[in-house]
Scaffold this motif. Structure first.
Motif, PDB file in Angstrom:
ATOM      1  N   LEU B 197      40.235   4.123  80.667  1.00 32.27           N
ATOM      2  CA  LEU B 197      39.772   2.829  80.590  1.00 32.27           C
ATOM      3  C   LEU B 197      38.787   2.840  79.179  1.00 32.27           C
ATOM      4  CD1 LEU B 197      38.731  -0.192  81.231  1.00 32.27           C
ATOM      5  CD2 LEU B 197      36.875   1.195  82.265  1.00 32.27           C
ATOM      6  N   VAL B 198      38.363   3.817  78.822  1.00 32.80           N
ATOM      7  CA  VAL B 198      37.553   3.953  77.514  1.00 32.80           C
ATOM      8  C   VAL B 198      38.393   4.181  76.233  1.00 32.80           C
ATOM      9  CG1 VAL B 198      35.816   5.444  76.227  1.00 32.80           C
ATOM     10  CG2 VAL B 198      35.480   4.814  78.462  1.00 32.80           C
ATOM     11  N   LYS B 199      39.521   4.902  76.743  1.00 34.31           N
ATOM     12  CA  LYS B 199      40.407   5.111  75.643  1.00 34.31           C
ATOM     13  C   LYS B 199      41.082   3.529  75.090  1.00 34.31           C
ATOM     14  CE  LYS B 199      43.416   8.886  75.350  1.00 34.31           C
ATOM     15  NZ  LYS B 199      44.469  10.042  75.886  1.00 34.31           N
ATOM     16  N   VAL B 209      33.446   6.327  69.339  1.00 26.70           N
ATOM     17  CA  VAL B 209      32.833   6.903  70.396  1.00 26.70           C
ATOM     18  C   VAL B 209      32.373   8.199  70.226  1.00 26.70           C
ATOM     19  CG1 VAL B 209      33.496   7.577  72.835  1.00 26.70           C
ATOM     20  CG2 VAL B 209      34.465   5.531  71.673  1.00 26.70           C
ATOM     21  N   VAL B 210      31.356   8.557  70.681  1.00 30.54           N
ATOM     22  CA  VAL B 210      30.903  10.042  70.782  1.00 30.54           C
ATOM     23  C   VAL B 210      30.541  10.131  72.211  1.00 30.54           C
ATOM     24  CG1 VAL B 210      28.861  11.562  70.325  1.00 30.54           C
ATOM     25  CG2 VAL B 210      29.245   9.768  68.862  1.00 30.54           C
ATOM     26  N   TRP B 211      31.479  11.363  72.635  1.00 29.44           N
ATOM     27  CA  TRP B 211      31.744  11.704  74.216  1.00 29.44           C
ATOM     28  C   TRP B 211      31.230  12.815  74.246  1.00 29.44           C
ATOM     29  CZ3 TRP B 211      34.843   8.697  77.766  1.00 29.44           C
ATOM     30  CH2 TRP B 211      34.961   9.392  79.256  1.00 29.44           C
ATOM     31  N   ILE B 212      30.165  13.003  75.003  1.00 34.68           N
ATOM     32  CA  ILE B 212      29.472  14.164  75.151  1.00 34.68           C
ATOM     33  C   ILE B 212      29.982  14.880  76.808  1.00 34.68           C
ATOM     34  CG2 ILE B 212      27.231  15.292  75.889  1.00 34.68           C
ATOM     35  CD1 ILE B 212      25.933  12.971  74.295  1.00 34.68           C
ATOM     36  N   ALA B 220      39.988  17.354  75.739  1.00 38.64           N
ATOM     37  CA  ALA B 220      41.507  17.502  75.131  1.00 38.64           C
ATOM     38  C   ALA B 220      42.005  16.425  75.323  1.00 38.64           C
ATOM     39  CB  ALA B 220      42.036  18.555  75.817  1.00 38.64           C
ATOM     40  N   SER B 221      41.953  15.315  76.466  1.00 37.40           N
ATOM     41  CA  SER B 221      42.626  14.240  76.628  1.00 37.40           C
ATOM     42  C   SER B 221      42.281  13.028  75.875  1.00 37.40           C
ATOM     43  CB  SER B 221      42.563  13.997  78.186  1.00 37.40           C
ATOM     44  OG  SER B 221      41.397  13.593  78.573  1.00 37.40           O
ATOM     45  N   ILE B 222      40.836  13.127  75.529  1.00 36.83           N
ATOM     46  CA  ILE B 222      40.343  11.888  74.929  1.00 36.83           C
ATOM     47  C   ILE B 222      40.058  12.071  73.375  1.00 36.83           C
ATOM     48  CG2 ILE B 222      37.873  12.458  75.468  1.00 36.83           C
ATOM     49  CD1 ILE B 222      37.830   9.442  76.278  1.00 36.83           C
ATOM     50  N   ALA B 223      39.710  13.315  72.820  1.00 34.71           N
ATOM     51  CA  ALA B 223      38.966  13.242  71.564  1.00 34.71           C
ATOM     52  C   ALA B 223      39.882  13.475  70.341  1.00 34.71           C
ATOM     53  CB  ALA B 223      37.777  14.309  71.412  1.00 34.71           C
TER      54      ALA B 223
END
Lengths: 323, 331
Positions: B197-199, B209-212, B220-223
């Motif tokens: 959803l975020v992607k 997006v900063v994803w902590i 690996a799947s999002i950044a």
């Protein structure tokens, strides 16, 4: 959801029946002559005819279960019996006293709700700052002052030395004046008892509010609210205070129940003609029927205010509706 | 191209009974328009604190921002007045928090919680805000959105609440979304839904997006790019592929080796990094990872490494011995 609400009411009904039954059976289980309980120590001075008359009036000559049913019947018709001591129907005695009691306990309840919530909120918002520490100490000091001592100090300073306010009673005896003058007279008699009661009552509400609000302030959703860019004022009023009120309202509702019982100490110190004073008089005069009736009034008031709290809570916290 | 957000030498400390705890120790982060940057590290490595510092959401006291600057579109957020900062929060930079169970106000309707920011930042009327809240709930995939705006948080499941949080963060169409471990409290299947959803939203709306996270699989799947944090410092940063296939810092290598694999060696033993994460009271005088490191030398206990350029294009590593990792790799 609805069935659980119904269960709740049923539970209260059961408690009510048990309380009334205890009130009926306990005096009859006590050692000694029930007649002595009804008529008090005077029983020794009564002639056999008088004794028989009282026994018959009170139904003591009939089987226990019939008495029990009669007791319920009278009760549901608002008849608490007769005080042989004071030669008056108990329902009328309580009816005369209750408004006075509610005048002072009700006023102090409203005052303690307002000041307790406001000071509690100020304290929590300014946690560990001088305001908070000052308020906390003041409240602990106030809460630990004995009411009889404070009452007597107020009488000796405000009424006797300064002659500002009346020291006893609910109104000046044989007072003649316009309607508004009478209102002012009654009001002036309530000030000292209400101050005494409030000084004792505010700290409890304050501590509840302060504690609840401190835990709400640390909650994750407060951080969420700030992350939306809301001003501190909006965060405080829209998010913090609303979440802190539910426990405070519960405390207040339960106090409302006890407000019907009056306050024996304060009403005695100020010779205030309320229910608490009636309890005191009945204890010293061993007027058991009156005592029983006042206890029943208090029991019912506490039960009803508990129901009220149960009904109010889901309005303040929607999560309570689910269970 | 100028970065959208650049954090320079940010240092945040907490004044505790035992002394000053340096949770963030002079970190630099850059975030460009439309990219997803992941910040990875163990619990207590300072990843949440650094982004809360950016948002000005550190409780002060005991927290204190010792030094540094946070430039958003060229303006320093740390120098902004309280009022100016309120206009940034939720409007330009929004946050999604870790625990959706506790991050929503329990006594406020979902629609009102979403609408709140809309009325504040976009001056919408109550009716307009409510309409927009319904659209936002539809956008994040909540069925029967119109009715659900009138529900309270406890009437939603964990995954649905996190969708509500996302809808709330998106409401004012911010330029940056900071997601603080948004999937940690969720089931694995729900995690995947939230990540997708975020992607999807990120590419549709073009936000940054900063994803902590502490979960390298998710990263690996999002950044697009990754920054690895350890003991309040960034120890390695680079593109996601470089970091995963060619780590140049021993800590990153340790993290990667400790991911359980189906095709791992016959013993089935899980790898771990020996020792415990370092807690910094006072500013460090040497490499914080040195006492847990297999490549350590005398120098590691005498100097603080800076972020060095490495043999891998954009990767920077705060290790004196990054070249030895490179040699190991080729063996």
């Amino acid at each position: 959801m609805r069935s659980s609400r119904g269960n709740r009411i049923l539970e209260y009904l059961v408690v009510f029946v048990i309380a009334v039954s205890l009130n009926f059976f306990l005096p009859r289980l006590m050692p000694g002559n029930p007649l002595a309980l009804l008529a008090g120590v005077d029983v020794g001075l009564m002639t056999p005819e008088e004794k028989a008359k009282v026994k018959e009036e009170a139904g003591l000559d009939r089987p226990l279960w019939e008495q029990y049913i009669d007791y319920w019947n009278d009760l549901l018709h608002g008849d608490f019996g007769y005080s042989y001591k004071q030669k008056a129907p108990i329902t009328k005695m309580i009816g005369d006293r209750l408004p006075w009691t509610l005048l002072i306990t009700g006023s102090s309840l409203i005052i303690s709700a307002i000041f307790g919530v406001i000071f509690g909120a100020i304290s929590a918002w300014n946690r560990a700052k001088p305001v908070d520490i000052g308020l906390l100490w003041t409240m602990i000091l106030m809460g630990s002052m004995p009411t009889f001592w404070l009452g007597m100090m107020l009488i000796s300073i405000v009424s006797v030395d300064l002659q500002l306010l009346p020291s006893f009673g609910a109104m000046t005896p044989a007072f003649f004046g316009t309607f508004w003058e009478s209102v002012a007279d009654v009001a002036s008699h309530t000030i000292l008892p209400v101050i005494t009661l409030s000084v004792w009552s505010i700290p409890g509400v304050y501590l509840t509010m302060r504690y609840t609000m401190l835990s709400v302030l640390g909650a994750d959703f407060i951080r969420t609210a700030r992350s939306k860019g809301l001003s501190e004022k909006t965060v405080l009023f829209r998010h913090v205070v609303r979440n802190s009120l539910a426990p405070v309202v519960t405390v207040l509702a339960i106090r409302l129940g006890f407000a019907f019982g009056g306050t024996v100490v304060v009403e005695t110190v100020f010779s205030y003609p309320g229910l608490g004073r009636l309890i005191f008089e009945s204890v010293s005069g061993r007027d058991y029927p009156v005592l029983q009736a006042t206890f029943l009034v208090i029991t019912v008031a506490v039960l009803v205010s508990n129901i009220l709290a149960d009904m109010l809570y889901p309005l303040l916290d929607p999560r309570a509706k689910a269970n | 191209m100028n970065p959208l957000l650049s954090v320079n030498n940010l240092t945040t400390s907490f004044n505790l009974d035992d002394g000053d705890l340096y949770a963030v120790n002079g970190i630099d982060i850059t975030l460009h328009q439309g990219e997803i940057l992941a910040i990875v590290g163990e619990s207590g490595s300072g990843k949440s604190v650094s982004l809360l510092s950016v948002m000005g959401l550190i409780p002060m006291p005991p927290g204190r921002i010792e030094e540094g600057e946070v430039l958003f579109e060229g303006k320093d957020l740390l120098k902004m007045s309280y009022r100016e900062m309120c206009r940034i929060r939720g409007n330009e930079i929004a946050m999604i928090f870790q625990d959706p169970m506790t991050s929503l106000n329990p006594v406020m309707r979902i629609g009102d919680q979403i609408g709140e920011a809309l009325m504040l930042h976009l001056n919408m009327t109550k009716t307009r805000a409510r309409k927009r809240a319904v659209e936002l709930l539809e956008l994040v995939g909540i069925p029967d959105a119109d009715r659900r705006t009138r529900d309270y948080p406890h009437q939603f499941s964990g995954g649905m609440r996190q969708r509500v949080m996302i809808a709330m963060a998106l409401s004012c169409e911010p330029k940056i979304i900071i997601a603080d471990e948004p999937t940690t409290a969720l089931d694995v299947t729900i995690q995947t839904q939230i990540i997708n959803l975020v992607k999807r939203l990120q590419s549709e709306l073009g936000m940054s997006v900063v994803w902590i996270s502490h979960d390298l699989g998710i990263v690996a799947s999002i950044a697009d790019r990754v920054a690895v944090m350890y003991a309040g410092k960034i120890v390695e940063k680079g593109t996601v592929d470089d970091i995963f296939y060619h780590p140049r810092h021993p800590y990153t290598l340790g993290l990667l080796k400790s991911i359980p694999r189906l095709d791992s060696d016959e013993s089935g033993q899980l790898e771990e990094i020996p020792g415990h994460a370092h807690v910094c009271f006072d500013q460090p005088s040497h490499c914080s990872f040195a006492n847990r490191c297999e490549f350590k030398t005398e120098r590691c206990f005498q100097e603080i490494p800076i972020l060095y350029e490495t043999d891998i294009g954009r990767t920077r590593s705060a290790c004196f011995h990054w070249s030895r990792l490179s040699e190991n790799e080729n063996v």
